[in-house]
Enzyme design. Structure first.
Site, short mmCIF file in Angstrom:
data_model
loop_
_atom_site.label_atom_id
_atom_site.label_comp_id
_atom_site.label_asym_id
_atom_site.label_seq_id
_atom_site.Cartn_x
_atom_site.Cartn_y
_atom_site.Cartn_z
N HIS A 5 0.83 -1.03 0.11
CA HIS A 5 0.14 0.01 -0.01
C HIS A 5 0.78 1.28 0.02
CE1 HIS A 5 -3.25 -2.80 2.35
NE2 HIS A 5 -3.05 -3.02 1.20
N ASP A 26 -5.79 5.11 1.37
CA ASP A 26 -6.20 3.93 0.54
C ASP A 26 -7.43 3.30 0.81
OD1 ASP A 26 -5.95 2.02 2.52
OD2 ASP A 26 -3.50 2.18 2.08
#
Length: 484
Positions: A28, A125
């Site tokens: 991520h 995210d």
């Protein structure tokens, strides 16, 4: 005599800052960093990464963050602790909970940073949508950075509706799932965490998916030539879609990576052009003991050159090291007897890590056997590297569908009756990729994708222009709140 003019006092305009909050996991963090590195090239924006963790920062995190330019800073939020969680709590739930439990610290951090900067945007995210609540308290625009495919993003946006319409497990559906704009995909190939609708991972994904519609925009790490169907469909609706891919890191500090890193690159230097298959399952992927043996014997049987990043096997889950320490066992101990001796010269086996960007860019590398993590896929594309796809977890089976049935740049070995991908199948697929006619076709198609990727990232490319527009938008946000 003319009276002296009075000096007009104006409130100082604080420099603009964008906060980026990646959920735990290097998969991520890395693509969000690649996006962040491009923002200051267009506007004088400062970027601060705010990192939630469930423990002390990892060495990988600190190393990559400390190497960033001065326009990008970072702060680690106090680590959270999990209490009263069942021992089998899924990774997706732990990731999302880490963000949720870090919200008080995020709130304090925003207060502190607001003294020296005008915070214009909060970017999270796809597992960080709980932070939207804090963004609302500060009247901050909120964006999602989606690090994977437009196809899996489409599933995220479609999942609340699918959840209402389908009453069985998705893998039990007799017909493929038709996600708007996407090629049909069988339920068994959807994201790992939606495969069991009764478990906590599914509830976590669904909860985050429902909040995607609250975003002011979604930044997508893909590009039109790679995923024309889903991108065009997503651009018809809301939130606003910003395709900015392919964002990859093409630099590795080889000198800091240890002796094995230099050795594998030296070994590649001595191999013929396009002759080596690179085999790696990413930083978190693991195989079972039996599958490790089958892979080794399949590589041997293929008679092709290979560079294999081998990890110690784990017989329970395929992303064993996501929230756990690395195994202390020697991966070489799990290889078949005599394998290293029999493949000496033709194969190079290294433990746990290799400089993937350099390996994929090397002239001797001719193919990549990959777990289909999106970072690895995009690195393959920018280097024009055809693939053997071996998905393990997360959205990787969906990625494999895109690569084999969509753009058709990869081969997918079949799972045998034993539940393993067996040595003969591995040997056959590897040989086909490296020296067969089908492999040549895949190489040509990947070459076209490589050229399209270079164009969209070029000076006047679509992705470059999209990033420029976002940077301008964020640098001007909230200026109306500053007294001039």
């Amino acid at each position: 005599m003319e009276a002296p003019k009075q000096e007009v006092l104006t409130a100082p305009e604080l420099p603009p800052m964008v906060l980026m909050l990646p959920s735990p996991g290097m998969g991520h963090l890395i693509p969000m960093i690649e996006f962040a590195k491009r923002i200051p090239l267009h506007q004088n924006l400062h970027i601060t990464f705010v990192l939630p963790n469930a423990g002390p920062p990892s060495k990988a995190q600190t190393t990559v963050l400390q190497s960033l330019p001065n326009s990008i800073s970072h702060t680690f939020l106090p680590p959270v602790t999990f209490t009263d969680l069942p021992p089998n709590t899924k990774t997706e739930t732990l990731i999302s909970l880490t963000v949720l439990l870090s919200l008080p610290s995020l709130r304090q951090t925003i207060h502190s940073l607001s003294v020296s900067h005008t915070i214009t945007t909060l970017l999270v995210d796809h597992f960080g949508t709980d932070a939207f609540d804090v963004a609302g308290e500060f009247n901050l625009p909120k964006y999602i950075f989606y690090p994977s495919t437009a196809m899996s993003l489409s599933l995220f946006l479609y999942l609340p509706r699918l959840d209402q319409e389908v009453h069985c497990e998705y893998r039990e559906l007799t017909e493929p799932v038709k996600i708007p704009g996407c090629i049909p995909v069988h339920g068994k190939d959807l994201l790992n965490p939606v495969q069991d609708r009764k478990n906590d991972a599914y509830r976590t994904v669904l909860r985050n998916a429902k909040r995607h519609s609250e975003a002011d925009g979604i930044i997508e790490n893909s590009f039109l030539e790679l995923e024309p169907g889903p991108i065009k469909e997503l651009q018809k609706g809301k939130p606003v879609l910003y395709p900015v891919g392919p964002l990859v890191n093409r630099e590795v500090e080889v000198a800091q990576a240890g002796p094995n890193c230099s050795e594998c690159l030296k070994w590649l230097d001595d191999q013929p052009d396009k002759s080596v298959l690179f085999v790696s399952f990413g930083s978190r992927g693991t195989l079972s003991s039996n599958q490790t043996i089958e892979l080794a014997l399949g590589l041997e049987k293929s008679e092709q050159r290979f560079l294999w990043v081998v990890r110690s096997p784990y017989d329970k889950v395929v992303n064993a090291s996501y929230f756990t320490a690395e195994s202390d066992s020697d991966p070489f101990d799990f290889l078949p007897n005599g394998f290293l001796e029999r493949t000496k010269g033709r194969g190079f086996v290294t433990s746990s890590w290799a400089p993937q960007p350099q390996v994929l860019a090397h002239g001797s590398t001719g193919g990549f056997l990959t777990h289909c993590g999106w970072n690895s896929v995009l690195e393959s594309i920018v280097n024009g590297m055809p693939l053997v796809v071996w998905p393990l977890y997360a959205e990787q089976r969906m990625n494999a569908v895109i690569l084999t049935e969509g753009v058709k740049v990869g081969l997918r070995p079949n799972v045998g009756e034993s539940g393993l991908i067996e040595r003969q199948e591995i040997a056959s697929v590897v040989k086909c990729l490296m020296e067969g006619e089908e492999g040549k076709k895949l190489r040509c198609k990947m070459k076209d994708l490589k050229e399209a990727a270079a164009k969209t990232l070029g000076e006047n490319g679509t992705s470059t222009n999209t990033i420029s527009k976002l940077a301008l938008k964020w640098s001007n946000s909230n200026k109306s709140n500053v007294t001039n």
